[in-house]
Design a protein around this motif. Structure first.
Motif, PDB file in Angstrom:
ATOM      1  N   VAL A   1       3.910  10.527  -6.239  1.00 15.97           N
ATOM      2  CA  VAL A   1       5.152  11.257  -6.518  1.00 15.97           C
ATOM      3  C   VAL A   1       5.286  11.655  -7.990  1.00 15.97           C
ATOM      4  CG1 VAL A   1       7.665  11.089  -6.488  1.00 15.97           C
ATOM      5  CG2 VAL A   1       6.338  10.271  -4.543  1.00 15.97           C
ATOM      6  N   PRO A   2       5.071  10.761  -8.962  1.00 20.25           N
ATOM      7  CA  PRO A   2       5.209  11.204 -10.361  1.00 20.25           C
ATOM      8  C   PRO A   2       4.265  12.336 -10.759  1.00 20.25           C
ATOM      9  CG  PRO A   2       5.295   8.821 -10.229  1.00 20.25           C
ATOM     10  CD  PRO A   2       4.879   9.303  -8.881  1.00 20.25           C
ATOM     11  N   PRO A   3       2.967  12.271 -10.422  1.00 18.31           N
ATOM     12  CA  PRO A   3       2.112  13.428 -10.768  1.00 18.31           C
ATOM     13  C   PRO A   3       2.559  14.724 -10.105  1.00 18.31           C
ATOM     14  CG  PRO A   3       0.767  11.526 -10.242  1.00 18.31           C
ATOM     15  CD  PRO A   3       2.165  11.180  -9.857  1.00 18.31           C
TER      16      PRO A   3
ATOM     17  N   PHE B   1       0.834  -1.210   0.000  1.00 15.59           N
ATOM     18  CA  PHE B   1       0.000   0.000   0.000  1.00 15.59           C
ATOM     19  C   PHE B   1       0.864   1.254   0.000  1.00 15.59           C
ATOM     20  CE2 PHE B   1      -1.953   3.399   2.528  1.00 15.59           C
ATOM     21  CZ  PHE B   1      -3.068   3.664   1.753  1.00 15.59           C
ATOM     22  N   PHE B   2       1.876   1.306   0.869  1.00 13.19           N
ATOM     23  CA  PHE B   2       2.713   2.500   0.934  1.00 13.19           C
ATOM     24  C   PHE B   2       3.506   2.683  -0.366  1.00 13.19           C
ATOM     25  CE2 PHE B   2       2.028   2.203   5.532  1.00 13.19           C
ATOM     26  CZ  PHE B   2       1.822   3.544   5.838  1.00 13.19           C
ATOM     27  N   VAL B   3       4.004   1.593  -0.927  1.00 14.27           N
ATOM     28  CA  VAL B   3       4.735   1.708  -2.193  1.00 14.27           C
ATOM     29  C   VAL B   3       3.796   2.181  -3.304  1.00 14.27           C
ATOM     30  CG1 VAL B   3       5.970   0.391  -3.948  1.00 14.27           C
ATOM     31  CG2 VAL B   3       6.478   0.020  -1.544  1.00 14.27           C
ATOM     32  N   GLY B   4       2.581   1.631  -3.338  1.00 17.36           N
ATOM     33  CA  GLY B   4       1.620   2.079  -4.342  1.00 17.36           C
ATOM     34  C   GLY B   4       1.249   3.541  -4.184  1.00 17.36           C
ATOM     35  N   PHE B   5       1.130   3.976  -2.946  1.00 16.71           N
ATOM     36  CA  PHE B   5       0.837   5.395  -2.705  1.00 16.71           C
ATOM     37  C   PHE B   5       1.965   6.275  -3.229  1.00 16.71           C
ATOM     38  CE2 PHE B   5       1.215   9.157   0.022  1.00 16.71           C
ATOM     39  CZ  PHE B   5      -0.019   9.749  -0.205  1.00 16.71           C
ATOM     40  N   GLY B   6       3.207   5.890  -2.955  1.00 15.84           N
ATOM     41  CA  GLY B   6       4.328   6.687  -3.447  1.00 15.84           C
ATOM     42  C   GLY B   6       4.402   6.707  -4.958  1.00 15.84           C
TER      43      GLY B   6
END
Length: 428
Positions: free
Chosen positions: A171-173, A162-167
């Motif tokens: 972060v890119p947008p 979940f945390f990796v998916g959130f980042g």
């Protein structure tokens, strides 16, 4: 002076002149000869010596009750070889002042230690809170046949994903939008110069000239560089705190049973069973609150993602994750997420922004009156007024973390109040 030795004979415990005289002839040899007067004198001398030895021994050894002679000497029953002890210093002003000073110093050092380690203690409390909240998921996986190790691994892997998916989603947008803003900044300035109201203000106050002087000076570079360093420090600190919380949560989740067992063993055996039942119920309610709150946030995130995708709002995944995370914050979290989503919708077009605003208002009513009561009824049954007061107090003390912890703590206090305090008051 001869070394005292333990008295023997029938009169050893309670010596008396009669007993000493009676013991005298028995100590004489069977075949002793001499005049009767000499024998009587020797017997009296031996009896006096034995009595003196017994008195000396009584000063050093324990009496028949097992009480040391030193303690009897402090009470004034006997006097030791070094005289009668003096009055105790318990009520002496110097002793009282010294003890009070040590107490104040210890309290001050304890407060300083707590203040210095406040940030670490907050991380530990948050980790313990998350471990208790994730424990119901681990328990359910155990009921399905997994061992506790594999259950903890599965739950923790889901948290990391979940945390990796959130980042990856956020972060890119954010970087793209920041770059687009820097690229379009000259165009924005040109549009401002062509605006009639801005042109009138510039002619009156020379705003553009002052802005140009500020941009050409070195103050802007120093401020931007300092701001970047400050932002980088905040980001590094946040990442370090997040990693610390994740690692502590893993260890606390793995050893949660042993921690609770040790805590229950610190309670006296007569009250241990009742404390264990209350403690297990508190842990169950905290875990139910965390699980229910996560489920509500998941529903909010999925619903927001579906709507934003239909409305063709850019970065729908990132916005839905932001809405899901902010929805965890009591009272104001849902409003923050709705404001961010509506603002991005307004950047697309005015109708899209209005549609986002209407969607969030309608969804919040559904969540507050249909979704949240049904999910939270089985875990945390706290009155609405208590919830608001607890969240306000927790937010004032510890910010967002305090607001998150306030409601389950209020539920635990309510349980102890109804199960312990009120029944005790009713019995008196």
């Amino acid at each position: 002076m001869t070394r005292p030795h333990p008295p023997t004979g029938p009169g050893a415990d309670h010596p008396s002149p009669a007993g000493a005289a009676a013991d005298g002839p028995a100590d004489a040899p069977a075949g002793a000869t001499g005049a009767p007067g000499d024998a009587a004198g020797d017997a009296a001398g031996d009896a006096a010596g034995d009595a003196a030895d017994r008195d000396a021994y009584r000063l050093l050894a324990d009496d028949v009750r097992g009480e040391p002679a030193a303690s009897r000497g402090r009470r004034g029953e006997v006097e030791g070889y070094f005289g009668r002890p003096g009055r105790a210093l318990t009520g002496h002003p110097f002793a009282f002042g010294f003890t009070a000073a040590l107490g104040v110093l210890s309290a001050w050092l304890l407060v300083q230690a707590l203040a210095a380690s406040a940030s670490v203690l907050i991380l530990i409390v948050v980790s313990l809170f998350l471990a208790i909240g994730l424990n119901p998921a681990v328990t359910r996986l155990e009921e399905r046949g997994l061992s506790r190790q594999w259950a903890i691994t599965a739950v923790f892997a889901a948290v990391i994903v979940f945390f990796v998916g959130f980042g990856v989603a956020v972060v890119p947008p954010l970087a793209t939008q920041t770059g687009d803003f820097v690229t379009q900044l000259p165009a924005y300035i040109g549009e401002l110069q062509n605006h009639p109201q801005v042109r009138a203000l510039d002619q009156q106050y020379q705003l553009l000239d002052r802005l140009q002087q500020y941009l050409l000076s070195g103050d802007l570079g120093r401020q931007v560089f300092g701001g970047l360093l400050g932002a980088a420090g905040v980001v590094v600190s946040a990442v370090f705190s997040a990693l610390t919380v994740l690692i502590l949560t893993l260890y606390l989740l793995a050893s949660l049973r042993s921690i609770t067992s040790l805590g229950y063993r610190l309670v006296p055996a007569s009250r241990r069973e009742r404390v264990r039942l209350l403690g297990d119920e508190v842990i169950k309610r905290i875990g139910g609150y965390v699980a229910g709150n996560l489920l509500i946030s998941l529903i909010a995130g999925v619903t927001t993602f579906v709507f934003l995708s239909i409305a063709r709002v850019p970065y729908a995944l990132a916005l839905s994750l932001i809405v899901a995370i902010t929805d965890l914050i009591p009272l104001v979290g849902a409003t923050i997420g709705a404001a961010i989503g509506t603002l991005v919708g307004l950047f697309v077009s005015l109708p899209t922004g209005i549609a986002c605003l209407i969607f969030f208002i309608v969804y919040q009513q559904i969540e507050n009156y249909l979704i949240a009561p049904r999910i939270m009824m089985s875990s945390v049954d706290v009155p609405a007024a208590v919830t608001i007061i607890a969240a306000l107090i927790g937010g004032a003390l510890l910010g967002v973390v305090g607001a998150l912890l306030a409601i389950p703590i209020a539920a635990a206090i309510q349980l102890v109040l109804y199960e312990v305090t009120l029944p005790r008051q009713d019995r008196h």
